[in-house]
Motif scaffolding. Sequence first.
Motif, PDB file in Angstrom:
ATOM      1  N   TRP A  49      50.490  38.993  45.596  1.00  0.00           N
ATOM      2  CA  TRP A  49      49.123  39.366  45.214  1.00  0.00           C
ATOM      3  C   TRP A  49      48.286  38.156  44.806  1.00  0.00           C
ATOM      4  CZ3 TRP A  49      53.507  42.046  43.479  1.00  0.00           C
ATOM      5  CH2 TRP A  49      54.164  41.480  42.380  1.00  0.00           C
ATOM      6  N   GLN A  50      47.034  38.183  45.219  1.00  0.00           N
ATOM      7  CA  GLN A  50      46.028  37.228  44.717  1.00  0.00           C
ATOM      8  C   GLN A  50      44.837  38.052  44.285  1.00  0.00           C
ATOM      9  OE1 GLN A  50      44.568  33.762  46.371  1.00  0.00           O
ATOM     10  NE2 GLN A  50      46.567  32.842  46.760  1.00  0.00           N
ATOM     11  N   MET A  51      44.606  38.054  42.997  1.00  0.00           N
ATOM     12  CA  MET A  51      43.534  38.865  42.420  1.00  0.00           C
ATOM     13  C   MET A  51      42.292  38.008  42.248  1.00  0.00           C
ATOM     14  SD  MET A  51      44.135  41.968  41.158  1.00  0.00           S
ATOM     15  CE  MET A  51      43.873  42.434  39.450  1.00  0.00           C
ATOM     16  N   HIS A  52      41.175  38.507  42.712  1.00  0.00           N
ATOM     17  CA  HIS A  52      39.888  37.849  42.426  1.00  0.00           C
ATOM     18  C   HIS A  52      39.120  38.796  41.529  1.00  0.00           C
ATOM     19  CE1 HIS A  52      40.115  34.423  45.276  1.00  0.00           C
ATOM     20  NE2 HIS A  52      41.067  35.184  45.760  1.00  0.00           N
ATOM     21  N   ILE A  53      38.871  38.362  40.302  1.00  0.00           N
ATOM     22  CA  ILE A  53      38.194  39.239  39.341  1.00  0.00           C
ATOM     23  C   ILE A  53      36.746  38.780  39.216  1.00  0.00           C
ATOM     24  CG2 ILE A  53      38.169  40.035  36.946  1.00  0.00           C
ATOM     25  CD1 ILE A  53      41.150  40.088  37.127  1.00  0.00           C
ATOM     26  N   VAL A  54      35.842  39.683  39.489  1.00  0.00           N
ATOM     27  CA  VAL A  54      34.435  39.325  39.623  1.00  0.00           C
ATOM     28  C   VAL A  54      33.628  40.070  38.560  1.00  0.00           C
ATOM     29  CG1 VAL A  54      32.548  39.110  41.285  1.00  0.00           C
ATOM     30  CG2 VAL A  54      34.914  39.147  42.104  1.00  0.00           C
ATOM     31  N   SER A  55      32.831  39.303  37.809  1.00  0.00           N
ATOM     32  CA  SER A  55      32.064  39.866  36.696  1.00  0.00           C
ATOM     33  C   SER A  55      30.664  39.217  36.700  1.00  0.00           C
ATOM     34  CB  SER A  55      32.732  39.534  35.356  1.00  0.00           C
ATOM     35  OG  SER A  55      34.132  39.767  35.411  1.00  0.00           O
ATOM     36  N   GLY A  56      29.789  39.726  35.842  1.00  0.00           N
ATOM     37  CA  GLY A  56      28.498  39.087  35.581  1.00  0.00           C
ATOM     38  C   GLY A  56      27.630  38.950  36.823  1.00  0.00           C
ATOM     39  N   ALA A  57      26.950  37.781  36.933  1.00  0.00           N
ATOM     40  CA  ALA A  57      25.984  37.585  38.023  1.00  0.00           C
ATOM     41  C   ALA A  57      26.670  37.629  39.389  1.00  0.00           C
ATOM     42  CB  ALA A  57      25.268  36.247  37.834  1.00  0.00           C
ATOM     43  N   LYS A  58      27.908  37.133  39.463  1.00  0.00           N
ATOM     44  CA  LYS A  58      28.631  37.141  40.734  1.00  0.00           C
ATOM     45  C   LYS A  58      28.930  38.572  41.176  1.00  0.00           C
ATOM     46  CE  LYS A  58      30.036  34.013  43.606  1.00  0.00           C
ATOM     47  NZ  LYS A  58      29.026  33.138  44.238  1.00  0.00           N
ATOM     48  N   ARG A  59      29.253  39.410  40.225  1.00  0.00           N
ATOM     49  CA  ARG A  59      29.492  40.834  40.523  1.00  0.00           C
ATOM     50  C   ARG A  59      28.243  41.462  41.132  1.00  0.00           C
ATOM     51  NH1 ARG A  59      27.245  45.326  39.436  1.00  0.00           N
ATOM     52  NH2 ARG A  59      28.371  47.190  38.867  1.00  0.00           N
ATOM     53  N   ASP A  60      27.074  41.153  40.513  1.00  0.00           N
ATOM     54  CA  ASP A  60      25.816  41.731  41.007  1.00  0.00           C
ATOM     55  C   ASP A  60      25.519  41.214  42.421  1.00  0.00           C
ATOM     56  OD1 ASP A  60      25.743  42.843  38.512  1.00  0.00           O
ATOM     57  OD2 ASP A  60      24.165  41.523  37.734  1.00  0.00           O
ATOM     58  N   LEU A 134      41.916  42.688  45.657  1.00  0.00           N
ATOM     59  CA  LEU A 134      43.326  42.334  45.876  1.00  0.00           C
ATOM     60  C   LEU A 134      43.528  41.779  47.280  1.00  0.00           C
ATOM     61  CD1 LEU A 134      43.388  44.647  43.553  1.00  0.00           C
ATOM     62  CD2 LEU A 134      45.816  44.505  43.956  1.00  0.00           C
ATOM     63  N   PHE A 135      43.784  40.492  47.323  1.00  0.00           N
ATOM     64  CA  PHE A 135      44.028  39.799  48.587  1.00  0.00           C
ATOM     65  C   PHE A 135      45.520  39.519  48.735  1.00  0.00           C
ATOM     66  CE2 PHE A 135      39.545  39.312  48.334  1.00  0.00           C
ATOM     67  CZ  PHE A 135      39.127  39.168  49.646  1.00  0.00           C
ATOM     68  N   MET A 136      45.957  39.385  49.992  1.00  0.00           N
ATOM     69  CA  MET A 136      47.386  39.161  50.274  1.00  0.00           C
ATOM     70  C   MET A 136      47.543  38.208  51.449  1.00  0.00           C
ATOM     71  SD  MET A 136      48.185  42.882  52.026  1.00  0.00           S
ATOM     72  CE  MET A 136      48.948  42.417  53.572  1.00  0.00           C
ATOM     73  N   PRO A 137      48.629  37.418  51.447  1.00  0.00           N
ATOM     74  CA  PRO A 137      48.952  36.646  52.636  1.00  0.00           C
ATOM     75  C   PRO A 137      49.453  37.603  53.710  1.00  0.00           C
ATOM     76  CG  PRO A 137      50.695  36.442  51.015  1.00  0.00           C
ATOM     77  CD  PRO A 137      49.634  37.290  50.388  1.00  0.00           C
ATOM     78  N   SER A 138      49.418  37.158  54.960  1.00  0.00           N
ATOM     79  CA  SER A 138      49.862  38.009  56.060  1.00  0.00           C
ATOM     80  C   SER A 138      51.278  37.601  56.465  1.00  0.00           C
ATOM     81  CB  SER A 138      48.882  37.822  57.227  1.00  0.00           C
ATOM     82  OG  SER A 138      49.294  38.571  58.318  1.00  0.00           O
ATOM     83  N   GLY A 195      40.238  47.079  46.488  1.00  0.00           N
ATOM     84  CA  GLY A 195      39.676  46.549  45.245  1.00  0.00           C
ATOM     85  C   GLY A 195      39.913  47.557  44.133  1.00  0.00           C
ATOM     86  N   VAL A 196      39.715  47.130  42.902  1.00  0.00           N
ATOM     87  CA  VAL A 196      39.786  48.048  41.749  1.00  0.00           C
ATOM     88  C   VAL A 196      38.602  47.738  40.828  1.00  0.00           C
ATOM     89  CG1 VAL A 196      41.114  48.860  39.756  1.00  0.00           C
ATOM     90  CG2 VAL A 196      42.332  48.110  41.814  1.00  0.00           C
ATOM     91  N   SER A 197      37.616  48.633  40.795  1.00  0.00           N
ATOM     92  CA  SER A 197      36.549  48.497  39.803  1.00  0.00           C
ATOM     93  C   SER A 197      37.116  48.985  38.477  1.00  0.00           C
ATOM     94  CB  SER A 197      35.342  49.347  40.199  1.00  0.00           C
ATOM     95  OG  SER A 197      34.819  48.903  41.428  1.00  0.00           O
ATOM     96  N   PHE A 198      36.804  48.275  37.405  1.00  0.00           N
ATOM     97  CA  PHE A 198      37.411  48.695  36.129  1.00  0.00           C
ATOM     98  C   PHE A 198      36.530  48.340  34.936  1.00  0.00           C
ATOM     99  CE2 PHE A 198      38.897  44.594  34.413  1.00  0.00           C
ATOM    100  CZ  PHE A 198      38.872  43.789  35.541  1.00  0.00           C
ATOM    101  N   GLY A 199      36.803  49.022  33.833  1.00  0.00           N
ATOM    102  CA  GLY A 199      36.056  48.814  32.587  1.00  0.00           C
ATOM    103  C   GLY A 199      36.322  49.991  31.665  1.00  0.00           C
ATOM    104  N   TYR A 200      35.378  50.200  30.742  1.00  0.00           N
ATOM    105  CA  TYR A 200      35.515  51.351  29.838  1.00  0.00           C
ATOM    106  C   TYR A 200      34.923  52.584  30.515  1.00  0.00           C
ATOM    107  CZ  TYR A 200      36.772  47.916  26.356  1.00  0.00           C
ATOM    108  OH  TYR A 200      37.420  46.904  25.689  1.00  0.00           O
ATOM    109  N   PRO A 201      35.717  53.671  30.626  1.00  0.00           N
ATOM    110  CA  PRO A 201      35.195  54.874  31.283  1.00  0.00           C
ATOM    111  C   PRO A 201      34.002  55.466  30.539  1.00  0.00           C
ATOM    112  CG  PRO A 201      37.587  55.027  30.938  1.00  0.00           C
ATOM    113  CD  PRO A 201      37.116  53.817  30.183  1.00  0.00           C
ATOM    114  N   ASP A 202      33.020  55.951  31.305  1.00  0.00           N
ATOM    115  CA  ASP A 202      31.953  56.759  30.725  1.00  0.00           C
ATOM    116  C   ASP A 202      32.462  58.202  30.727  1.00  0.00           C
ATOM    117  OD1 ASP A 202      29.828  58.318  30.089  1.00  0.00           O
ATOM    118  OD2 ASP A 202      28.453  57.477  31.581  1.00  0.00           O
TER     119      ASP A 202
END
Length: 225
Positions: A49-60, A134-138, A195-202
Amino acid sequence: MLELKLFHAVLRERHSVRSFLPTPVPDEVLRAVLEDAQLAPSNCNTQPWQMHIVSGAKRDELSREILADDDVGHSTPDFSFAHSDFYGPYSERARSQGAAYYQAMGVAREATEDRRTASRLNLSFFGAPHVALLFMPSFGDNVRVAGDMGMYGQTFLLSLTAHGLGGIPQTMLGFYADTIRKVLDIDPSLKMLFGVSFGYPDETHAANKYRIGKAPIEESVIFHQ
Ligand SMILES: Cc1cc2nc3c(=O)[nH]c(=O)nc-3n(C[C@H](O)[C@H](O)[C@H](O)COP(=O)(O)O)c2cc1C
């Protein structure tokens, strides 16, 4: 102080969360979740697994780019996906799952445009402040590495739940793999599975108020003696 719940309770509490509060997850909590996920098993301990976690301005920015792709029907999945590939009980379960979501969202079966709007919420990460890609090698036909990614994904989701967070795994994000690689400068040799969007549930949102049922074990397990 984090209150870690019992395993049994965490398993039953985890569900797909499709609406989030904008509150970001503190760095130390995110690190604790990632440390948990790292314990997942994998073929020959390859840990692909290679996780890229994207937040803030990059997320937008990322959300804007994939919504723009969707506007013009541009998709670049690394792996195929078609509802028409499902059959028998699998297509029936997929149909009921879709129906339950649209019903919870108050969208009628024939309201095509409203369905599209509800589905496009995937591309704004259902309002989550973070998205993990979630990225993966082939390797070979990729089936075994995809299995490893599933092990990792579920460990990540369970740890989110144990920390009072929630997440939604999303195949749909993988439909924009090229755009995601471009925005995040990811090598083309790495393939995107989900991908997995995540945070505090509403908790007050309709999308989070229903729970989808699961088949009895008799439909999934065959005992031999
Ligand atoms: C690998 C994977 C990909 C998924 N992709 C999507 C998706 O693109 N959009 C979505 O709304 N739900 C997606 N789901 C969520 C499933 O619909 C959900 O897991 C299923 O209905 C069971 O519900 P539960 O997670 O609440 O137990 C995905 C789940 C998995 C495991």
